[in-house]
Design a protein around this motif. Sequence first.
Motif, PDB file in Angstrom:
ATOM      1  N   GLY A 102       0.774  -1.261  -0.052  1.00  0.00           N
ATOM      2  CA  GLY A 102      -0.005   0.051  -0.020  1.00  0.00           C
ATOM      3  C   GLY A 102       0.861   1.259  -0.069  1.00  0.00           C
ATOM      4  N   SER A 103       2.126   1.268   0.209  1.00  0.00           N
ATOM      5  CA  SER A 103       3.039   2.446   0.068  1.00  0.00           C
ATOM      6  C   SER A 103       3.079   2.873  -1.298  1.00  0.00           C
ATOM      7  CB  SER A 103       4.414   1.939   0.621  1.00  0.00           C
ATOM      8  OG  SER A 103       5.512   2.991   0.385  1.00  0.00           O
ATOM      9  N   ARG A 104       2.968   4.264  -1.313  1.00  0.00           N
ATOM     10  CA  ARG A 104       3.081   4.841  -2.458  1.00  0.00           C
ATOM     11  C   ARG A 104       4.601   5.508  -2.790  1.00  0.00           C
ATOM     12  NH1 ARG A 104       0.045   8.821  -0.845  1.00  0.00           N
ATOM     13  NH2 ARG A 104       1.032  10.256  -2.115  1.00  0.00           N
ATOM     14  N   ARG A 105       5.532   5.600  -2.008  1.00  0.00           N
ATOM     15  CA  ARG A 105       6.569   6.330  -2.102  1.00  0.00           C
ATOM     16  C   ARG A 105       7.885   5.443  -1.902  1.00  0.00           C
ATOM     17  NH1 ARG A 105       8.112  11.046  -0.004  1.00  0.00           N
ATOM     18  NH2 ARG A 105       9.388  11.285  -1.769  1.00  0.00           N
ATOM     19  N   GLY A 106       7.754   4.236  -1.572  1.00  0.00           N
ATOM     20  CA  GLY A 106       8.831   3.285  -1.482  1.00  0.00           C
ATOM     21  C   GLY A 106       9.559   3.603  -0.158  1.00  0.00           C
ATOM     22  N   CYS A 107      10.900   3.204  -0.172  1.00  0.00           N
ATOM     23  CA  CYS A 107      11.798   3.212   0.659  1.00  0.00           C
ATOM     24  C   CYS A 107      11.961   4.596   1.342  1.00  0.00           C
ATOM     25  CB  CYS A 107      13.108   2.443   0.475  1.00  0.00           C
ATOM     26  SG  CYS A 107      14.169   2.359   2.131  1.00  0.00           S
ATOM     27  N   ALA A 108      11.864   4.678   2.564  1.00  0.00           N
ATOM     28  CA  ALA A 108      11.754   6.168   3.258  1.00  0.00           C
ATOM     29  C   ALA A 108      13.321   6.382   3.353  1.00  0.00           C
ATOM     30  CB  ALA A 108      11.348   6.157   4.491  1.00  0.00           C
ATOM     31  N   PHE A 109      14.322   5.407   3.635  1.00  0.00           N
ATOM     32  CA  PHE A 109      15.693   5.637   3.640  1.00  0.00           C
ATOM     33  C   PHE A 109      16.231   6.162   2.228  1.00  0.00           C
ATOM     34  CE2 PHE A 109      17.605   3.946   7.833  1.00  0.00           C
ATOM     35  CZ  PHE A 109      16.584   4.475   8.524  1.00  0.00           C
ATOM     36  N   VAL A 110      15.712   5.480   1.143  1.00  0.00           N
ATOM     37  CA  VAL A 110      16.220   5.944  -0.198  1.00  0.00           C
ATOM     38  C   VAL A 110      15.617   7.223  -0.398  1.00  0.00           C
ATOM     39  CG1 VAL A 110      15.875   5.448  -2.453  1.00  0.00           C
ATOM     40  CG2 VAL A 110      16.236   3.555  -1.013  1.00  0.00           C
ATOM     41  N   ASN A 111      14.428   7.657  -0.166  1.00  0.00           N
ATOM     42  CA  ASN A 111      13.771   8.807  -0.329  1.00  0.00           C
ATOM     43  C   ASN A 111      14.692   9.875   0.493  1.00  0.00           C
ATOM     44  OD1 ASN A 111      12.042   7.661  -2.094  1.00  0.00           O
ATOM     45  ND2 ASN A 111      10.516   7.585  -0.348  1.00  0.00           N
ATOM     46  N   ALA A 112      14.933   9.619   1.733  1.00  0.00           N
ATOM     47  CA  ALA A 112      15.746  10.410   2.646  1.00  0.00           C
ATOM     48  C   ALA A 112      17.355  10.929   1.853  1.00  0.00           C
ATOM     49  CB  ALA A 112      15.710  10.128   4.014  1.00  0.00           C
ATOM     50  N   HIS A 113      17.885   9.903   1.742  1.00  0.00           N
ATOM     51  CA  HIS A 113      19.171  10.085   1.306  1.00  0.00           C
ATOM     52  C   HIS A 113      19.066  10.896  -0.058  1.00  0.00           C
ATOM     53  CE1 HIS A 113      22.663   9.020  -1.259  1.00  0.00           C
ATOM     54  NE2 HIS A 113      23.190   8.822  -0.200  1.00  0.00           N
ATOM     55  N   ALA A 114      18.123  10.707  -0.953  1.00  0.00           N
ATOM     56  CA  ALA A 114      18.090  11.503  -2.227  1.00  0.00           C
ATOM     57  C   ALA A 114      17.848  12.837  -2.038  1.00  0.00           C
ATOM     58  CB  ALA A 114      16.832  11.092  -2.841  1.00  0.00           C
ATOM     59  N   GLU A 115      17.245  13.130  -0.677  1.00  0.00           N
ATOM     60  CA  GLU A 115      17.038  14.588  -0.229  1.00  0.00           C
ATOM     61  C   GLU A 115      18.335  15.200   0.514  1.00  0.00           C
ATOM     62  OE1 GLU A 115      13.487  16.514   0.588  1.00  0.00           O
ATOM     63  OE2 GLU A 115      12.441  14.293   0.742  1.00  0.00           O
ATOM     64  N   LEU A 116      18.860  14.413   1.395  1.00  0.00           N
ATOM     65  CA  LEU A 116      19.900  14.771   2.409  1.00  0.00           C
ATOM     66  C   LEU A 116      21.348  14.478   1.592  1.00  0.00           C
ATOM     67  CD1 LEU A 116      19.083  13.258   5.599  1.00  0.00           C
ATOM     68  CD2 LEU A 116      18.306  15.362   4.663  1.00  0.00           C
ATOM     69  N   GLY A 117      21.382  13.663   0.448  1.00  0.00           N
ATOM     70  CA  GLY A 117      22.721  13.443  -0.372  1.00  0.00           C
ATOM     71  C   GLY A 117      23.978  13.362   0.497  1.00  0.00           C
ATOM     72  N   GLU A 118      24.937  14.006   0.166  1.00  0.00           N
ATOM     73  CA  GLU A 118      26.173  13.953   1.053  1.00  0.00           C
ATOM     74  C   GLU A 118      26.360  15.098   1.994  1.00  0.00           C
ATOM     75  OE1 GLU A 118      28.293  11.384   0.970  1.00  0.00           O
ATOM     76  OE2 GLU A 118      26.547  10.234  -0.263  1.00  0.00           O
ATOM     77  N   SER A 119      25.475  15.768   2.443  1.00  0.00           N
ATOM     78  CA  SER A 119      25.578  16.931   3.457  1.00  0.00           C
ATOM     79  C   SER A 119      25.912  16.492   4.637  1.00  0.00           C
ATOM     80  CB  SER A 119      24.122  17.623   3.639  1.00  0.00           C
ATOM     81  OG  SER A 119      23.189  16.412   4.222  1.00  0.00           O
ATOM     82  N   ASP A 120      25.858  17.139   5.724  1.00  0.00           N
ATOM     83  CA  ASP A 120      26.463  16.950   7.108  1.00  0.00           C
ATOM     84  C   ASP A 120      25.207  16.546   7.986  1.00  0.00           C
ATOM     85  OD1 ASP A 120      25.923  19.391   7.217  1.00  0.00           O
ATOM     86  OD2 ASP A 120      27.660  20.187   8.298  1.00  0.00           O
ATOM     87  N   HIS A 121      24.233  16.358   7.286  1.00  0.00           N
ATOM     88  CA  HIS A 121      22.699  16.399   8.167  1.00  0.00           C
ATOM     89  C   HIS A 121      22.898  15.191   9.140  1.00  0.00           C
ATOM     90  CE1 HIS A 121      18.535  15.957   8.802  1.00  0.00           C
ATOM     91  NE2 HIS A 121      18.195  16.858   8.195  1.00  0.00           N
ATOM     92  N   PRO A 122      22.544  15.395  10.333  1.00  0.00           N
ATOM     93  CA  PRO A 122      22.520  14.321  11.393  1.00  0.00           C
ATOM     94  C   PRO A 122      21.648  12.909  10.881  1.00  0.00           C
ATOM     95  CG  PRO A 122      21.156  16.304  11.928  1.00  0.00           C
ATOM     96  CD  PRO A 122      21.777  16.581  10.983  1.00  0.00           C
TER      97      PRO A 122
END
Length: 191
Positions: A102-122
């Motif tokens: 029932g999920s529409r967006r897939g893996c939350a971690f894959v999605n978060a990585h796409a947004e956070l990239g190689e930043s120094d985000h915690p």
Amino acid sequence: MARTANPDTPAGRKILEVAGVLFYERGIGAVGVDLIAEEAGTTKKTLYDRFGSKDALVAAYLRRREQRWEEFLDEWMRAHRPESGLDRVLAVLDAEEAWWAGSRRGCAFVNAHAELGESDHPGRDVLREGKRRARAKFVALLAESGVPDAETLGARVHMVYEGAMVNLTVGGMTDAFDEARETIRVLVGER
């Protein structure tokens, strides 16, 4: 005197719950603290008092999502009781597929990585630790069943598992877990 963030309060738990839904459904960058506070029925001050910053809230969301997944996986394994090393490994994929139902967006971690990239985000540390734990899970499942060189094989199985999640999330490959199961059967079964 500076106040210490304390997310483990009723308001903190509500903020985290609401933020988790919003971050997952809309994306981390698209969701501001104003919206989170409004949807949680609280104030931005309360949000900052509980978490300190949006970045810390994002990291808490990712930790909570990982914790929920691990609880789900533990329950899945207890309920389905796979016995062989291969069956235990495949049960992780079965659980992952059920988790995503029932999920529409897939893996939350894959999605978060796409947004956070190689930043120094915690949140990056949370993502890395989650992936390390997933790999360790496969190694442990194979080692418990006496598979030779479980470390190497577990790492390879983990790569297939991660590839399936990325292909399902990003590539829209609806049979990604089926393909991953077949690949893992070959990896584990031919040893």
